[in-house]
Design a protein around this motif. Structure first.
Motif, PDB file in Angstrom:
ATOM      1  N   LEU A 175      88.194 -36.104   4.999  1.00 58.60           N
ATOM      2  CA  LEU A 175      87.912 -36.813   3.755  1.00 58.60           C
ATOM      3  C   LEU A 175      86.531 -37.438   3.890  1.00 58.60           C
ATOM      4  N   LEU A 176      85.623 -37.053   3.011  1.00 57.94           N
ATOM      5  CA  LEU A 176      84.276 -37.621   3.008  1.00 57.94           C
ATOM      6  C   LEU A 176      84.307 -38.929   2.234  1.00 57.94           C
ATOM      7  N   ILE A 177      83.837 -39.989   2.851  1.00 60.21           N
ATOM      8  CA  ILE A 177      83.754 -41.288   2.190  1.00 60.21           C
ATOM      9  C   ILE A 177      82.386 -41.375   1.514  1.00 60.21           C
ATOM     10  N   GLY A 199      88.988 -40.431  -7.503  1.00 62.93           N
ATOM     11  CA  GLY A 199      89.954 -39.540  -6.886  1.00 62.93           C
ATOM     12  C   GLY A 199      89.372 -38.765  -5.723  1.00 62.93           C
ATOM     13  N   ILE A 200      90.052 -37.676  -5.405  1.00 60.51           N
ATOM     14  CA  ILE A 200      89.628 -36.784  -4.327  1.00 60.51           C
ATOM     15  C   ILE A 200      89.174 -35.486  -4.966  1.00 60.51           C
ATOM     16  N   TYR A 201      88.000 -35.026  -4.579  1.00 62.48           N
ATOM     17  CA  TYR A 201      87.390 -33.840  -5.171  1.00 62.48           C
ATOM     18  C   TYR A 201      86.639 -33.094  -4.081  1.00 62.48           C
ATOM     19  N   GLU A 202      86.325 -31.839  -4.312  1.00 63.13           N
ATOM     20  CA  GLU A 202      85.648 -31.034  -3.300  1.00 63.13           C
ATOM     21  C   GLU A 202      84.132 -31.143  -3.428  1.00 63.13           C
ATOM     22  N   VAL A 203      83.489 -31.208  -2.264  1.00 62.10           N
ATOM     23  CA  VAL A 203      82.027 -31.182  -2.186  1.00 62.10           C
ATOM     24  C   VAL A 203      81.645 -30.342  -0.978  1.00 62.10           C
ATOM     25  N   GLU A 258      74.450 -28.657  11.913  1.00 59.46           N
ATOM     26  CA  GLU A 258      74.912 -27.351  12.354  1.00 59.46           C
ATOM     27  C   GLU A 258      76.254 -26.910  11.778  1.00 59.46           C
ATOM     28  N   THR A 259      76.804 -27.645  10.831  1.00 58.11           N
ATOM     29  CA  THR A 259      78.084 -27.250  10.252  1.00 58.11           C
ATOM     30  C   THR A 259      78.113 -27.633   8.779  1.00 58.11           C
ATOM     31  N   ILE A 260      78.648 -26.778   7.958  1.00 55.58           N
ATOM     32  CA  ILE A 260      78.914 -27.166   6.569  1.00 55.58           C
ATOM     33  C   ILE A 260      80.388 -27.452   6.470  1.00 55.58           C
ATOM     34  N   TYR A 261      80.721 -28.646   6.050  1.00 55.65           N
ATOM     35  CA  TYR A 261      82.107 -29.038   5.848  1.00 55.65           C
ATOM     36  C   TYR A 261      82.420 -28.897   4.373  1.00 55.65           C
ATOM     37  N   GLN A 262      83.488 -28.192   4.070  1.00 56.06           N
ATOM     38  CA  GLN A 262      83.959 -28.199   2.695  1.00 56.06           C
ATOM     39  C   GLN A 262      85.103 -29.191   2.676  1.00 56.06           C
ATOM     40  N   LEU A 263      84.891 -30.278   1.991  1.00 57.87           N
ATOM     41  CA  LEU A 263      85.837 -31.376   2.013  1.00 57.87           C
ATOM     42  C   LEU A 263      86.589 -31.441   0.701  1.00 57.87           C
TER      43      LEU A 263
END
Length: 118
Positions: free
Chosen positions: A30-32, A102-106, A112-117
């Protein structure tokens, strides 16, 4: 809302308090995103949000009076939920990210990494 995200990133705030359950598995990141103004209604956004930390929600339980310090809360009310935050990764080079309710994707780039959160 500022300064809550920064308090999570520093490890001072270990509980997030909400009225709803997050739709997350305990192994999901979860990205804050810290925003500078309240997002009062569905659809409200802040284009100037700042990514400050990545965490996991390890458990959700009723918020109790003894949780006030861990939540950095200024008041208590029955009926809220405490999200127990774990596996904190502070974002050392904060980036501008859209803040929304809410919670949404970004897509978020961490070295060195792309996080799909979600």
């Amino acid at each position: 809302m500022r300064p809550s995200g920064g308090r999570i990133a520093s490890g001072e705030k270990t509980l997030e308090v909400r009225r709803w359950y997050p739709d997350l598995d305990p192994c999901e990141d979860l990205l804050i995103v810290e925003n500078g103004r309240f997002l009062h209604k569905e659809g409200d956004e802040d284009a100037d949000g700042i990514a400050v930390a990545i965490v996991r929600v390890k458990a959700v339980r009723p918020f109790v009076l003894a949780d006030m310090q861990a939540a950095c809360a200024s008041y208590f009310e029955d009926g809220w939920l405490a999200w127990e935050l774990s596996e904190l990764i502070p974002v050392t080079h904060p980036a501008t990210v859209r803040a929304a309710r809410g919670i949404y994707e970004v897509d978020f780039l961490l070295p060195e990494t792309i996080y799909q959160l979600k």
